[in-house]
Structures are given as structure tokens and as C-alpha cells.
Motif scaffolding. Structure first.
Motif, mmCIF file in Angstrom:
data_model
loop_
_atom_site.group_PDB
_atom_site.id
_atom_site.type_symbol
_atom_site.label_atom_id
_atom_site.label_comp_id
_atom_site.label_asym_id
_atom_site.label_seq_id
_atom_site.Cartn_x
_atom_site.Cartn_y
_atom_site.Cartn_z
ATOM 1 N N GLU A 136 0.849 -1.204 0.000
ATOM 2 C CA GLU A 136 0.000 0.000 0.000
ATOM 3 C C GLU A 136 0.873 1.239 0.000
ATOM 4 N N GLY A 137 0.277 2.356 -0.451
ATOM 5 C CA GLY A 137 0.959 3.643 -0.425
ATOM 6 C C GLY A 137 1.441 4.083 -1.792
ATOM 7 N N GLU A 138 1.682 5.383 -1.912
ATOM 8 C CA GLU A 138 2.183 5.976 -3.144
ATOM 9 C C GLU A 138 3.234 7.026 -2.810
ATOM 10 N N GLY A 139 4.082 7.324 -3.784
ATOM 11 C CA GLY A 139 5.050 8.397 -3.635
ATOM 12 C C GLY A 139 6.416 7.966 -3.162
ATOM 13 N N ALA A 140 6.664 6.669 -3.091
ATOM 14 C CA ALA A 140 7.970 6.173 -2.654
ATOM 15 C C ALA A 140 8.735 5.598 -3.837
ATOM 16 N N PHE A 141 10.044 5.499 -3.663
ATOM 17 C CA PHE A 141 10.875 4.856 -4.676
ATOM 18 C C PHE A 141 12.086 4.226 -4.007
ATOM 19 N N THR A 142 12.600 3.197 -4.645
ATOM 20 C CA THR A 142 13.814 2.521 -4.208
ATOM 21 C C THR A 142 14.903 2.812 -5.229
ATOM 22 N N THR A 143 16.063 3.240 -4.761
ATOM 23 C CA THR A 143 17.198 3.453 -5.642
ATOM 24 C C THR A 143 18.122 2.249 -5.539
ATOM 25 N N VAL A 144 18.342 1.575 -6.667
ATOM 26 C CA VAL A 144 19.162 0.360 -6.718
ATOM 27 C C VAL A 144 20.348 0.630 -7.641
ATOM 28 N N ASP A 145 21.541 0.674 -7.078
ATOM 29 C CA ASP A 145 22.751 0.954 -7.864
ATOM 30 C C ASP A 145 22.561 2.138 -8.797
ATOM 31 N N GLY A 146 21.995 3.218 -8.255
ATOM 32 C CA GLY A 146 21.860 4.459 -9.014
ATOM 33 C C GLY A 146 20.586 4.598 -9.801
ATOM 34 N N GLU A 147 19.733 3.556 -9.838
ATOM 35 C CA GLU A 147 18.482 3.627 -10.606
ATOM 36 C C GLU A 147 17.286 3.759 -9.684
ATOM 37 N N PRO A 148 16.574 4.894 -9.690
ATOM 38 C CA PRO A 148 15.352 5.022 -8.888
ATOM 39 C C PRO A 148 14.219 4.208 -9.513
ATOM 40 N N CYS A 149 13.543 3.414 -8.685
ATOM 41 C CA CYS A 149 12.429 2.577 -9.151
ATOM 42 C C CYS A 149 11.163 2.959 -8.401
ATOM 43 N N ARG A 150 10.121 3.319 -9.148
ATOM 44 C CA ARG A 150 8.840 3.648 -8.521
ATOM 45 C C ARG A 150 8.302 2.441 -7.761
ATOM 46 N N MET A 151 7.525 2.735 -6.711
ATOM 47 C CA MET A 151 6.932 1.676 -5.900
ATOM 48 C C MET A 151 5.424 1.884 -5.889
ATOM 49 N N GLU A 152 4.701 1.041 -6.637
ATOM 50 C CA GLU A 152 3.252 1.130 -6.724
ATOM 51 C C GLU A 152 2.655 -0.220 -6.389
ATOM 52 N N ARG A 153 1.408 -0.229 -5.961
ATOM 53 C CA ARG A 153 0.728 -1.427 -5.481
ATOM 54 C C ARG A 153 0.933 -2.625 -6.411
ATOM 55 N N GLY A 154 1.452 -3.722 -5.845
ATOM 56 C CA GLY A 154 1.632 -4.958 -6.585
ATOM 57 C C GLY A 154 2.931 -5.064 -7.349
ATOM 58 N N ASP A 155 3.691 -3.965 -7.457
ATOM 59 C CA ASP A 155 4.966 -4.013 -8.173
ATOM 60 C C ASP A 155 5.961 -4.930 -7.470
ATOM 61 N N LEU A 156 6.836 -5.548 -8.261
ATOM 62 C CA LEU A 156 8.003 -6.247 -7.736
ATOM 63 C C LEU A 156 9.230 -5.374 -7.994
ATOM 64 N N ILE A 157 9.985 -5.085 -6.929
ATOM 65 C CA ILE A 157 11.239 -4.339 -7.049
ATOM 66 C C ILE A 157 12.359 -5.272 -6.616
ATOM 67 N N LEU A 158 13.363 -5.464 -7.480
ATOM 68 C CA LEU A 158 14.461 -6.371 -7.177
ATOM 69 C C LEU A 158 15.646 -5.621 -6.583
ATOM 70 N N THR A 159 16.231 -6.186 -5.535
ATOM 71 C CA THR A 159 17.541 -5.747 -5.054
ATOM 72 C C THR A 159 18.406 -7.001 -4.946
ATOM 73 N N PRO A 160 19.020 -7.402 -6.062
ATOM 74 C CA PRO A 160 19.822 -8.627 -6.063
ATOM 75 C C PRO A 160 21.015 -8.533 -5.112
ATOM 76 N N ALA A 161 21.564 -9.678 -4.785
ATOM 77 C CA ALA A 161 22.685 -9.767 -3.844
ATOM 78 C C ALA A 161 23.798 -8.801 -4.246
ATOM 79 N N GLY A 162 24.263 -8.033 -3.259
ATOM 80 C CA GLY A 162 25.408 -7.167 -3.470
ATOM 81 C C GLY A 162 25.106 -5.802 -4.034
ATOM 82 N N LYS A 163 23.853 -5.523 -4.418
ATOM 83 C CA LYS A 163 23.533 -4.224 -5.008
ATOM 84 C C LYS A 163 23.142 -3.217 -3.916
#
Length: 343
Positions: free
Chosen positions: A120-147
Motif C-alpha cells: 500500500e501507499g504511493e510516492g515512494a521509490f527505491t534506488t538500486v545501484d543508481g536507478e530510482p524505481c517507482r513503488m506502486e501497489r503490486g509491483d516487484l522491485i528487485l535488489t539482487p545480492a550485493g547491489k
């Protein structure tokens, strides 16, 4: 199988000598670790009811500031594995993570692989190795090992997501560790990897070697997954509607340890999943229904709930809404089972 000798059959003096030498006789324990045909299973059938968990999670936001938590999480622990071991299945960890408006979960990296499923929620993002990724309901955001990864919330109201990691596996291999880092300065456009790989059957011409063990696309938007399942339903009037999340470069699972997928249940549908060796996790994105394992007592679920079921079991899902479909995201240990040759 015939009955084997027990520990009590052995003289106490002999047993004491074995203990002193750090030795254990196999035969009294062999049936426990090698039972006939079906393994010993600690993963229980369970539903984590989000509506009862959410107030506790919000209270954690009041009780513990981010600087005292680093990651403000309530772990979804399966009691069969022992609550303190923080396991949902033998090798999968899950937790509901909360970030409040204006907060940042600081930059770090670690050896376990991780996926974030936005609850739930809107307006957040995850930055993974310099790439900002939007976070919206149901999305999968990957942070692989070491990143390197950090989480920011610039919206209103809380944002909550479900963390899914192979932490128990990496911990048991004595390979689990983390490292803190300085805040990231984004060096890539928002959701760049999704833009690169979002067209099915088309991948960018990459002129350098890359690690193909982990998926190069970091954000898998739910709306695209949902649309795929709905389109499948127009072509198939019956049968299981199920897709897998894969590495767009090689078609393999996102991680070598955890496989992710999604299921659509047609309105009013009752369906049994194929019997498999691996336990499974189900997160409800939309809808309501019930889950039963081996024809046991049915567990009721609604959207945002998370469920677990053991392997070597008959799993039946029912969509109790006769007018709308239901959608669930799945996580299991199938890549690991396949690699080990036990799938």
C-alpha cells in the motif's frame, strides 16, 4: 521400512563416550532425516491477516524512529520453523516494512537476494545501484545480492511493502552479511531498466558482459502483469492461469534461490495447483477467497493478506467472489529445488 535401533538401546557409558568425541550414531536418527517417500515438513499452512497486522506496523512507526531501526519491519514467521528463526519457509524470509512520509531507509547492501512487493501507499521509490524505481501497489522491485539500495518516501501516508529474501538459506551457509554506504546520487533515469526490457521479445544491445544470474530489469510493474493474466483469460476458458517472473535476457528465474509468479482466479473459480515439492508463499493483490491444503480446514483471505503452504501437498484455491477475479503473487523455492535435482 523396518524398525531401527534406538538411542536407548545403547549403553549410557557408550553414549557418553560418543558425546565426548562429538559423535552421533546415525541409525537412531535416520528415519527422522530420511523418512519414507514424503519429507518432514515444518512449513505450516498459515494466513497473515494484513488488517490485523497493519495497526501493529503503524504503532512500530510511532515507537521506533528510522535511525533506531534502519529497516522498520515486522517479520512474518512460520511457527513450525520457530519464530526466532524468522523463516516463512526453509529458505524464504518475509517481512512487512513500513516507511512514513519524508523518511529514508538508508543505503546498504547485503549478500541475500531481495524482492519488494508493494502492499500500500504511493510516492515512494527505491534506488538500486543508481536507478530510482517507482513503488506502486503490486509491483516487484528487485535488489539482487550485493547491489546498493535505499528507500525514499516523498508521498503522503504510510507506504508498506512485503520483503521476500533468501536470508535463511544464506545465513545457514554462513554467508550472510551487510554493509552500510553513503546516500546514493541517482545516475540513471527512473525505471531505466524497465524501459530497456519492457517490450516482450526485445532486449537492448548491450556491448559489455554482465552477470546473467540475476535479472537486469529491477522493476516489474503490477499493471503489466495483471494485463497479461487478463489477456490469457480471454483465450483460455478453463485451466490454471499462471505466469512466472523471469530474467528477460535468459528466461530463467529472477534469482537462483527463489521463483516468483502470479495467479489469476476467474470469478467464482475453484482450482487445485499442481502438487510440487516446494512450499509456497501467496500474496493477495486483489480479491477474496479461501485456501485449503490436503482438504483441511479452509483459510479465508482478502486482498493484502499473505499465506503459506507446505510442499508435497494438494493446494486448493477458491475465489468466493462470483463477479470479480482474484490475483495473487507467488514465491517458492523451485529454482533451488531444480538446481539440487529434487524438484
Amino acid at each position: 521400512m523396518h524398525q531401527l535401533g534406538t538411542l536407548e538401546d545403547l549403553p549410557q557409558e557408550y553414549r557418553d563416550q560418543l558425546t565426548q568425541k562429538n559423535l552421533v550414531p546415525l541409525w537412531p536418527n535416520m528415519r527422522a532425516v530420511l523418512p519414507p517417500r514424503v519429507p518432514t515438513r515444518k512449513t505450516g499452512t498459515l494466513c497473515w491477516d494484513y488488517q490485523t497486522i497493519r495497526p501493529l506496523l503503524l504503532e512500530a512507526g510511532q515507537l521506533t524512529p528510522m535511525e533506531k531501526a534502519e529497516r522498520r519491519v515486522l517479520v512474518l514467521a512460520n511457527p513450525g520453523h520457530g519464530l526466532s528463526n524468522m523463516q516463512a519457509t526453509p529458505s524464504i524470509y518475509m517481512g512487512l516494512q513500513l516507511i512514513l512520509p519524508g523518511e529514508t531507509a538508508p543505503n546498504h547492501r547485503h549478500t541475500p537476494n531481495a524482492v519488494r512487493i508493494i502492499v500500500e501507499g504511493e510516492g515512494a521509490f527505491t534506488t538500486v545501484d543508481g536507478e530510482p524505481c517507482r513503488m506502486e501497489r503490486g509491483d516487484l522491485i528487485l535488489t539482487p545480492a550485493g547491489k546498493w539500495h535505499e528507500h525514499h518516501h516523498e508521498g503522503e501516508g504510510p507506504i508498506v511493502w512485503l520483503d521476500v529474501l533468501d536470508l535463511p538459506l544464506i545465513y545457514q551457509l554462513e554467508g550472510s552479511w551487510a554493509m552500510e554506504g553513503q546516500p546514493q546520487v541517482p545516475s540513471l533515469a527512473r525505471d531505466k531498466s524497465f524501459a530497456d526490457y519492457s517490450a516482450a521479445g526485445v532486449v537492448p544491445n548491450i556491448n559489455f558482459e554482465r552477470d546473467t544470474q540475476t535479472a537486469p530489469m529491477l522493476r516489474y510493474p503490477w499493471q503489466k502483469t495483471r494485463a497479461c493474466l487478463v489477456e490469457m483469460a480471454t483465450h483460455y476458458a478453463e485451466g490454471l492461469l499462471r505466469i512466472s517472473y523471469v530474467n528477460p535476457e535468459n528466461g530463467k528465474s529472477l534469482f537462483p534461490s527463489i521463483g516468483f509468479g502470479a495467479i489469476m482466479l476467474r470469478p467464482g473459480e475453484v482450482i487445485s495447483l499442481p502438487r510440487r515439492t516446494t512450499p509456497c508463499i501467496f500474496h493477495v493483490v486483489e480479491g477474496q477467497g479461501s485456501l485449503s491444503v490436503d482438504q483441511g480446514t479452509a483459510l479465508q483471505w482478502v486482498e493484502k493478506d499473505t499465506l503459506s503452504a507446505p510442499g508435497y501437498s494438494d493446494i486448493t484455491f477458491s475465489n468466493t467472489n462470483s463477479e470479480a477475479p482474484a490475483f495473487l503473487i507467488t514465491a517458492d523455492e523451485s529454482p533451488l529445488h531444480q538446481y539440487l535435482g529434487i524438484y
